[in-house]
Design an enzyme around this catalytic site. Structure first.
Site, PDB file in Angstrom:
ATOM      1  N   PRO A   1       4.043 -51.608   8.164  1.00  0.00           N
ATOM      2  CA  PRO A   1       4.402 -52.483   9.276  1.00  0.00           C
ATOM      3  C   PRO A   1       4.641 -51.767  10.600  1.00  0.00           C
ATOM      4  O   PRO A   1       5.193 -50.669  10.638  1.00  0.00           O
ATOM      5  CB  PRO A   1       5.696 -53.158   8.796  1.00  0.00           C
ATOM      6  CG  PRO A   1       6.208 -52.302   7.698  1.00  0.00           C
ATOM      7  CD  PRO A   1       5.010 -51.687   7.058  1.00  0.00           C
TER       8      PRO A   1
ATOM      9  N   HIS B   1      11.880 -47.054   3.385  1.00  0.00           N
ATOM     10  CA  HIS B   1      13.311 -47.055   3.099  1.00  0.00           C
ATOM     11  C   HIS B   1      13.768 -48.278   2.313  1.00  0.00           C
ATOM     12  O   HIS B   1      14.953 -48.420   2.025  1.00  0.00           O
ATOM     13  CB  HIS B   1      14.085 -46.977   4.429  1.00  0.00           C
ATOM     14  CG  HIS B   1      13.435 -46.068   5.427  1.00  0.00           C
ATOM     15  ND1 HIS B   1      13.312 -44.708   5.213  1.00  0.00           N
ATOM     16  CD2 HIS B   1      12.804 -46.312   6.620  1.00  0.00           C
ATOM     17  CE1 HIS B   1      12.663 -44.170   6.248  1.00  0.00           C
ATOM     18  NE2 HIS B   1      12.348 -45.122   7.100  1.00  0.00           N
TER      19      HIS B   1
ATOM     20  N   ALA C   1       8.578 -48.813   7.804  1.00  0.00           N
ATOM     21  CA  ALA C   1       9.957 -49.112   7.380  1.00  0.00           C
ATOM     22  C   ALA C   1      10.054 -49.408   5.880  1.00  0.00           C
ATOM     23  O   ALA C   1      11.151 -49.307   5.304  1.00  0.00           O
ATOM     24  CB  ALA C   1      10.503 -50.286   8.186  1.00  0.00           C
TER      25      ALA C   1
ATOM     26  N   ASP D   1       6.415 -49.014  -6.904  1.00  0.00           N
ATOM     27  CA  ASP D   1       5.910 -49.372  -8.223  1.00  0.00           C
ATOM     28  C   ASP D   1       4.393 -49.538  -8.221  1.00  0.00           C
ATOM     29  O   ASP D   1       3.723 -49.195  -9.199  1.00  0.00           O
ATOM     30  CB  ASP D   1       6.566 -50.671  -8.715  1.00  0.00           C
ATOM     31  CG  ASP D   1       7.984 -50.453  -9.219  1.00  0.00           C
ATOM     32  OD1 ASP D   1       8.403 -49.278  -9.351  1.00  0.00           O
ATOM     33  OD2 ASP D   1       8.683 -51.451  -9.482  1.00  0.00           O
TER      34      ASP D   1
ATOM     35  N   LEU E   1       4.966 -40.110  11.311  1.00  0.00           N
ATOM     36  CA  LEU E   1       4.744 -39.509  12.630  1.00  0.00           C
ATOM     37  C   LEU E   1       6.007 -38.816  13.117  1.00  0.00           C
ATOM     38  O   LEU E   1       5.974 -37.705  13.633  1.00  0.00           O
ATOM     39  CB  LEU E   1       4.328 -40.603  13.622  1.00  0.00           C
ATOM     40  CG  LEU E   1       2.972 -41.237  13.323  1.00  0.00           C
ATOM     41  CD1 LEU E   1       3.042 -42.745  13.445  1.00  0.00           C
ATOM     42  CD2 LEU E   1       1.908 -40.674  14.231  1.00  0.00           C
ATOM     43  N   SER E   2       7.135 -39.520  12.978  1.00  0.00           N
ATOM     44  CA  SER E   2       8.420 -38.942  13.375  1.00  0.00           C
ATOM     45  C   SER E   2       9.021 -38.218  12.175  1.00  0.00           C
ATOM     46  O   SER E   2       8.435 -38.218  11.091  1.00  0.00           O
ATOM     47  CB  SER E   2       9.364 -40.061  13.836  1.00  0.00           C
ATOM     48  OG  SER E   2       9.715 -40.890  12.730  1.00  0.00           O
TER      49      SER E   2
ATOM     50  N   ARG F   1      17.281 -44.049   7.593  1.00  0.00           N
ATOM     51  CA  ARG F   1      15.901 -43.575   7.426  1.00  0.00           C
ATOM     52  C   ARG F   1      15.827 -42.342   6.527  1.00  0.00           C
ATOM     53  O   ARG F   1      14.751 -41.816   6.257  1.00  0.00           O
ATOM     54  CB  ARG F   1      15.288 -43.229   8.782  1.00  0.00           C
ATOM     55  CG  ARG F   1      15.080 -44.440   9.662  1.00  0.00           C
ATOM     56  CD  ARG F   1      14.314 -44.083  10.924  1.00  0.00           C
ATOM     57  NE  ARG F   1      14.594 -45.031  11.957  1.00  0.00           N
ATOM     58  CZ  ARG F   1      13.965 -46.207  12.113  1.00  0.00           C
ATOM     59  NH1 ARG F   1      12.976 -46.525  11.312  1.00  0.00           N
ATOM     60  NH2 ARG F   1      14.300 -47.041  13.072  1.00  0.00           N
TER      61      ARG F   1
ATOM     62  N   ASN G   1       1.448 -44.059   5.118  1.00  0.00           N
ATOM     63  CA  ASN G   1       2.643 -44.127   5.951  1.00  0.00           C
ATOM     64  C   ASN G   1       3.218 -45.526   5.715  1.00  0.00           C
ATOM     65  O   ASN G   1       2.711 -46.506   6.273  1.00  0.00           O
ATOM     66  CB  ASN G   1       2.312 -43.925   7.435  1.00  0.00           C
ATOM     67  CG  ASN G   1       3.573 -43.957   8.293  1.00  0.00           C
ATOM     68  OD1 ASN G   1       4.639 -44.383   7.846  1.00  0.00           O
ATOM     69  ND2 ASN G   1       3.448 -43.508   9.532  1.00  0.00           N
TER      70      ASN G   1
ATOM     71  N   ARG H   1      16.659 -38.684  12.110  1.00  0.00           N
ATOM     72  CA  ARG H   1      16.941 -39.939  12.811  1.00  0.00           C
ATOM     73  C   ARG H   1      18.157 -40.641  12.187  1.00  0.00           C
ATOM     74  O   ARG H   1      19.037 -39.986  11.648  1.00  0.00           O
ATOM     75  CB  ARG H   1      15.675 -40.802  12.792  1.00  0.00           C
ATOM     76  CG  ARG H   1      14.509 -40.120  13.536  1.00  0.00           C
ATOM     77  CD  ARG H   1      13.261 -40.963  13.513  1.00  0.00           C
ATOM     78  NE  ARG H   1      13.478 -42.237  14.190  1.00  0.00           N
ATOM     79  CZ  ARG H   1      12.610 -43.257  14.115  1.00  0.00           C
ATOM     80  NH1 ARG H   1      11.483 -43.131  13.431  1.00  0.00           N
ATOM     81  NH2 ARG H   1      12.878 -44.383  14.750  1.00  0.00           N
TER      82      ARG H   1
HETATM   83  C1  DQA Z   1       7.727 -44.029  10.355  1.00  0.00           C
HETATM   84  C2  DQA Z   1       9.240 -43.786  10.195  1.00  0.00           C
HETATM   85  C3  DQA Z   1       9.938 -45.045   9.682  1.00  0.00           C
HETATM   86  O1  DQA Z   1      11.332 -44.818   9.565  1.00  0.00           O
HETATM   87  C4  DQA Z   1       9.722 -46.197  10.627  1.00  0.00           C
HETATM   88  O2  DQA Z   1      10.292 -47.376  10.120  1.00  0.00           O
HETATM   89  C5  DQA Z   1       8.279 -46.400  10.952  1.00  0.00           C
HETATM   90  C6  DQA Z   1       7.449 -45.241  11.215  1.00  0.00           C
HETATM   91  C7  DQA Z   1       7.036 -42.816  11.011  1.00  0.00           C
HETATM   92  O3  DQA Z   1       5.800 -42.762  10.942  1.00  0.00           O
HETATM   93  O4  DQA Z   1       7.681 -41.963  11.610  1.00  0.00           O
HETATM   94  O5  DQA Z   1       7.812 -47.537  11.086  1.00  0.00           O
HETATM   95  O6  DQA Z   1       7.167 -44.213   9.070  1.00  0.00           O
END
Ligand code: DQA
Length: 148
Positions: A10, A81, A78, A88, A102-103, A112, A75, A108
């Site tokens: 998302p 988490h 969210a 599963d 990416l982050s 997270r 990836n 953070r």
């Molecule tokens: C993310 C990190 C997640 O915590 C966040 O909810 C995202 C992007 C990232 O690519 O850094 O949507 O997965």
């Protein structure tokens, strides 16, 4: 030749304009094109799919089983988490996967810091921006070339 599946969860459809200081200025489409070309250079095919809906990501993984996908790069956004269901689904496919962010979620907010994926992933790439996807494709290609 192996088939790789790149999944993005998302809000990653908004890359390029979404919180650029955290996630960069490159669009998801540009990233997908770059890593598709990179996979092709290594002799592999990459299928890319993004959804904001948990069930669509799960159903895409179910389909991967009948499509001879050999490796998943994900990836989960969210859902990283929150989603036991997506975890599963990955376990159900039995496919090896690399988790990409990416982050750097560890640097953070507290919420997270927990991932439902990291303990079952081949590896985790985080904090390197869009390069993380490239690193994951290269690592997947290396791993696939080592398999008998
Ligand atoms: C993310 C990190 C997640 O915590 C966040 O909810 C995202 C992007 C990232 O690519 O850094 O949507 O997965």
């Amino acid at each position: 030749m192996a088939r790789l599946l790149l999944l993005n969860g998302p809000n990653l459809n908004l890359l390029g304009s979404r919180e650029p200081t955290l996630y960069g200025t490159e669009t998801l489409e540009a990233i997908e094109q770059r890593v598709t070309a990179l996979a092709r250079e290594s002799g592999h095919e990459l299928l890319a799919f993004q959804s904001n809906a948990e069930h669509e990501l799960i159903e895409r993984l179910h389909r991967a089983r009948s499509e001879s996908v050999a490796f998943v790069i994900i990836n989960p956004g969210a859902f990283t988490h929150t989603s036991i269901a997506l975890r599963d689904a990955l376990l159900a496919t039995g496919l090896p996967f690399i988790e990409v962010h990416l982050s750097n979620p560890q640097a953070r907010e507290e919420f997270r810091r927990h991932s439902y994926f990291s303990d079952i992933a081949v590896g985790v790439v985080s904090g390197l921006g869009a390069f993380g996807y490239e690193a994951a494709v290269r690592a997947a290609a290396l791993r696939l070339s080592r398999k008998p």
